[in-house]
Scaffold this active site. Structure first.
Site, short mmCIF file in Angstrom:
data_model
loop_
_atom_site.label_atom_id
_atom_site.label_comp_id
_atom_site.label_asym_id
_atom_site.label_seq_id
_atom_site.Cartn_x
_atom_site.Cartn_y
_atom_site.Cartn_z
N HIS A 125 -5.80 15.39 -40.93
CA HIS A 125 -5.24 16.72 -40.69
C HIS A 125 -3.81 16.52 -40.16
CE1 HIS A 125 -4.73 20.57 -38.51
NE2 HIS A 125 -5.70 21.04 -39.27
N ASP A 202 -10.20 11.97 -33.65
CA ASP A 202 -10.08 13.42 -33.71
C ASP A 202 -11.47 13.95 -34.06
OD1 ASP A 202 -9.98 15.94 -34.83
OD2 ASP A 202 -8.23 15.55 -36.09
N GLN A 205 -13.92 18.09 -36.34
CA GLN A 205 -14.96 18.45 -37.32
C GLN A 205 -16.31 17.80 -37.01
OE1 GLN A 205 -14.70 20.73 -39.55
NE2 GLN A 205 -12.50 21.08 -39.35
N LYS A 228 -14.58 25.11 -32.89
CA LYS A 228 -15.33 24.58 -34.03
C LYS A 228 -16.76 24.21 -33.63
CE LYS A 228 -11.12 22.83 -36.15
NZ LYS A 228 -10.72 23.70 -37.26
N CYS A 366 -4.36 21.90 -44.32
CA CYS A 366 -3.54 21.12 -43.37
C CYS A 366 -3.76 19.62 -43.56
CB CYS A 366 -3.80 21.51 -41.92
SG CYS A 366 -3.42 23.21 -41.57
#
Ligand code: 7TS
Length: 407
Positions: A125, A202, A205, A228, A366
């Protein structure tokens, strides 16, 4: 279909899902962008504003004590949720983007020199690319992508050969938003550590799909967003190993992050407050704790199996749809269907699905470099969550067949 997991019952807890969009019952398949919120979370946020709203850590009155208590309890909830060793290692941020920028600013910048490298995921991303570019540019260092295979995995052989003495940091997503790939992060972290290189993951997700244990992962930094994982927008977390956090320079300056301020000398607060300048998103943190509490009542393995079954169902239907091309065929992936329909622009497909009450995202998500890698300007992305149903998979494909006939 999973007998033990009752998505129909669960979705009843999400007020937003029970509405019509463009005259059709909403099919919400944009969960990778943001998840919907259960009533429990909405009520926790409203309850905060109705009963204890006041500023935290000021200690002047009862309401402030209550707000501070709830805010700090929320930090404890996050600590347990990711199995961090201590609450001081849980730093509130606005979200994944701010968490990564914090590390880029306060950790990476000071460690980078000319010729140094940061390895990032080739399907990252933008928020896990651009902060590193900014830090690298200032130092004459560079950001180098780990190549992506045809089935949307990271090429681990290439990664190992890139992992040389110039590398100062490896930064990658735990789960790809554009392709759904779940990366073998334990293996990647072990290889990086063997080379003496710290790793930032990261988790934007992953937190909504997988159970995360930062100690088992032995990860150096873990960044994620509340929105999220069924919590409010504007709240997120940075976890870091204590030794790194202790050694890091402040990020933003202001109230909360100081110990004493004089015009000739300022000293900084202890962890975690050193990285929390200004009035925080108190309601957001309380909403995050409510989401964690809500997730605690769910069999998450059964939820993950349910999502896998939704994906398998969708892939079966996809075979019957002329011109359907799936991107992201990694064997380990979450329920993200990133695809193009031959001869149709992703934006048009998204609009025509929306007219039928089906919400997906179309575009580059993105993650422009991975779109270039696969030679497409963008994809249509249907991303599933635990409250989606098999009936919604059918609705998606019925709508796609209609789109096909229009175009
Ligand atoms: N990293 C990944 C892997 C993401 O998917 C996202 C958001 C971010 C970072 C940034 O998170 P934020 O909460 O700070 O904005 N991804 C998406 C998406 O896929 N569609 O909309 C937002």
């Amino acid at each position: 279909m999973s007998a033990r997991f009752d998505a129909e019952r669960l979705r009843g807890e999400f007020p937003l899902l029970a509405q019509e969009i463009n005259g059709k019952p909403l099919v919400y398949l944009d969960n990778a962008a943001t998840t919907q919120k259960p009533a429990r979370v909405i009520d926790a946020v409203a309850g905060y504003y109705r009963t204890i709203n006041s500023n935290v850590h000021r200690g002047a009155h009862t309401l402030s004590d209550r707000a501070t208590g709830a805010f700090e309890d929320a930090r404890d909830s996050v600590r347990a949720f990711i199995n961090a060793p201590s609450r001081e290692q849980v730093i509130w941020t606005r979200g994944t983007t701010e968490s990564i920028n914090l590390v880029a600013h306060s950790f990476a910048r000071g460690r980078l020199g000319a010729g140094d490298r940061i390895l990032v995921s080739g399907m990252a991303h933008h928020s896990n690319i651009v902060p590193w570019q900014l830090a690298a540019q200032a130092a004459g260092a560079s950001v180098v992508p780990i190549p992506v295979t045809d089935d949307a995995r990271l090429d681990l052989d290439a990664f190992r050969s890139l992992l040389d003495a110039r590398v100062r940091l490896v930064a990658l997503e735990h789960v790809s938003n554009a392709m759904g790939t779940i990366h073998p992060v334990a293996e990647i972290i072990a290889a990086a550590h063997a080379a003496g290189v710290p790793v930032l993951l990261d988790g934007a997700q992953s937190v909504g799909h997988l159970q995360v244990d930062v100690q088992a992962l032995d990860v150096d930094f873990y960044a994620f967003s509340g929105h999220k994982m069924f919590a409010p927008t504007g709240i997120g977390v940075l976890y870091g190993k204590r030794a790194w956090l202790e050694a890091m320079a402040p990020y933003q300056g202001g109230g909360e992050m100081i110990e004493t301020v004089e015009f000739d000398r300022t000293t900084y607060a202890r962890l975690p407050y050193r990285f929390e300048a200004g009035t925080p998103h108190i309601a957001g943190a309380i909403g995050m704790a409510a989401a964690i509490d809500w997730l605690g009542g769910i069999d998450r393995e059964a939820a993950a199996r349910h999502e896998d079954e939704l994906l398998a169902h969708a892939l079966e239907r996809a075979r019957e749809l002329p011109g359907f091309r799936l991107l992201g065929r990694a064997p380990q992936k979450v329920a993200v269907l990133s695809f193009v329909l031959d001869g149709a622009h992703p934006q048009d497909v998204g609009t025509l699905l929306d007219q039928q009450g089906v919400a997906v995202r179309s575009g580059h998500h993105c993650a422009q470099p991975v779109m270039s890698r696969f030679g497409v300007p963008g994809t249509v992305r249907a991303s599933f969550s635990l409250y989606n149903t098999h009936a919604e998979v059918e609705r998606l494909f019925a709508a796609l067949h209609k789109v096909r006939s229009f175009l």
